[in-house]
Design a protein around this motif. Structure first.
Motif, PDB file in Angstrom:
ATOM      1  N   TYR A  84       0.852  -1.182   0.000  1.00  0.00           N
ATOM      2  CA  TYR A  84       0.000   0.000   0.000  1.00  0.00           C
ATOM      3  C   TYR A  84       0.889   1.233   0.000  1.00  0.00           C
ATOM      4  O   TYR A  84       2.021   1.211   0.475  1.00  0.00           O
ATOM      5  CB  TYR A  84      -0.860   0.060   1.268  1.00  0.00           C
ATOM      6  N   GLN A 125       0.545   5.362   1.317  1.00  0.00           N
ATOM      7  CA  GLN A 125      -0.279   6.235   2.144  1.00  0.00           C
ATOM      8  C   GLN A 125       0.126   7.675   1.887  1.00  0.00           C
ATOM      9  O   GLN A 125       1.270   8.063   2.109  1.00  0.00           O
ATOM     10  CB  GLN A 125      -0.100   5.901   3.633  1.00  0.00           C
ATOM     11  N   GLY A 173      -4.476  12.721   3.354  1.00  0.00           N
ATOM     12  CA  GLY A 173      -5.837  12.946   2.894  1.00  0.00           C
ATOM     13  C   GLY A 173      -6.391  11.906   1.948  1.00  0.00           C
ATOM     14  O   GLY A 173      -7.522  12.040   1.472  1.00  0.00           O
ATOM     15  N   MET A 174      -5.600  10.843   1.675  1.00  0.00           N
ATOM     16  CA  MET A 174      -6.067   9.850   0.703  1.00  0.00           C
ATOM     17  C   MET A 174      -6.151   8.449   1.275  1.00  0.00           C
ATOM     18  O   MET A 174      -6.524   7.529   0.578  1.00  0.00           O
ATOM     19  CB  MET A 174      -5.155   9.860  -0.520  1.00  0.00           C
ATOM     20  N   GLY A 175      -5.784   8.272   2.495  1.00  0.00           N
ATOM     21  CA  GLY A 175      -5.859   6.944   3.085  1.00  0.00           C
ATOM     22  C   GLY A 175      -4.874   5.983   2.445  1.00  0.00           C
ATOM     23  O   GLY A 175      -3.961   6.370   1.716  1.00  0.00           O
ATOM     24  N   LEU A 176      -5.067   4.730   2.688  1.00  0.00           N
ATOM     25  CA  LEU A 176      -4.208   3.685   2.147  1.00  0.00           C
ATOM     26  C   LEU A 176      -4.735   3.210   0.797  1.00  0.00           C
ATOM     27  O   LEU A 176      -5.916   2.882   0.678  1.00  0.00           O
ATOM     28  CB  LEU A 176      -4.152   2.505   3.120  1.00  0.00           C
TER      29      LEU A 176
END
Lengths: 116, 115
Positions: free
Chosen positions: B35, B37, B40-43
């Motif tokens: 992932y 990170q 403001g966009m998360g995973l």
């Protein structure tokens, strides 16, 4: 759309109070939900999970509530402690029938700040 | 039991350079994931693997390649780094999917800066 969102980006609570972190999801096909805690400089850490056939699940000082009618998930932390300060993520597991697999969708996170 | 271990923890690259991030897990998990990170966009899922010798694309696979030659290792490669790949990268693993085994265990992350 397929999204998991959080109502409050930052939550400040006093030590000893209860905390409630909310999460909205949009996909009715999601069958499993997870809450993660992420401390500064660390990876997300599993807190608690719940399946879609349940409304409530309790752990140690934490409770997750699932309201499928309004597609809402919440994490309750009892007697919040300074060590609870972190960013909390909800995630939904969505079945992808066409690929015979599933997909974990993460929200953007809520920062919990605990003050004395 | 170390769980999921990522190396390196920090790295600075120049645009166009290449590098490989290593992820190792000692829990005998079948599934492994990479992932990224961003604020403001998360995973967001880059690539994943459902077993040794298999890989699949996630949400944001462009510019990355992966390999799973051994069950315990999952490598993420950047062939020609770009500033847009500046991010924190997390590796995760899970026993398998379904029947309560979706829970992911994460590594501590790699902070990558591309200048």
């Amino acid at each position: 759309g397929e999204s998991v969102g959080l109502h409050l980006p930052t939550l400040s609570v006093q030590e000893g109070d209860n905390s409630i972190i909310n999460c909205a999801y949009s996909n009715s096909a999601s069958d499993y939900f997870i809450w993660y805690k992420q401390e500064s400089g660390k990876g997300p850490q599993f807190i608690i999970d719940i399946r879609s056939n349940m409304d409530k699940r309790q752990g140690q000082r934490v409770t997750v509530l699932l309201n499928k009618t309004v597609k809402h998930l919440s994490l309750q932390i009892a007697a919040t402690q300074p060590g609870d300060s972190a960013v909390y993520f909800c995630a939904e597991n969505m079945r992808m029938e066409s690929y015979n697999t599933d997909k974990l969708i993460f929200g953007t996170g809520t920062r919990l700040q605990v003050f004395p | 039991n170390a769980g999921v271990t990522q190396t390196p923890k920090f790295r600075v690259l120049k645009t166009g350079q290449s590098m490989t991030l290593l992820c190792a897990q000692d829990m005998n998990h079948e599934y492994m994931y990479w992932y990224r990170q961003d604020p403001g966009m998360g995973l967001r899922l880059i690539h994943y693997s459902v077993g040794e010798g298999t890989t699949a694309k996630g949400e944001v696979p462009d510019g990355y390649n992966v390999s799973r030659l051994k069950k315990q290792n999952f490598l993420l490669g950047l062939e020609s780094a770009a500033p847009s790949q500046t991010s924190v990268y997390f590796c995760a693993s899970s026993l398998r999917r379904g029947t309560g085994n979706e829970k992911l265990f994460f590594g501590s992350g790699t902070q990558l800066s591309v200048l």
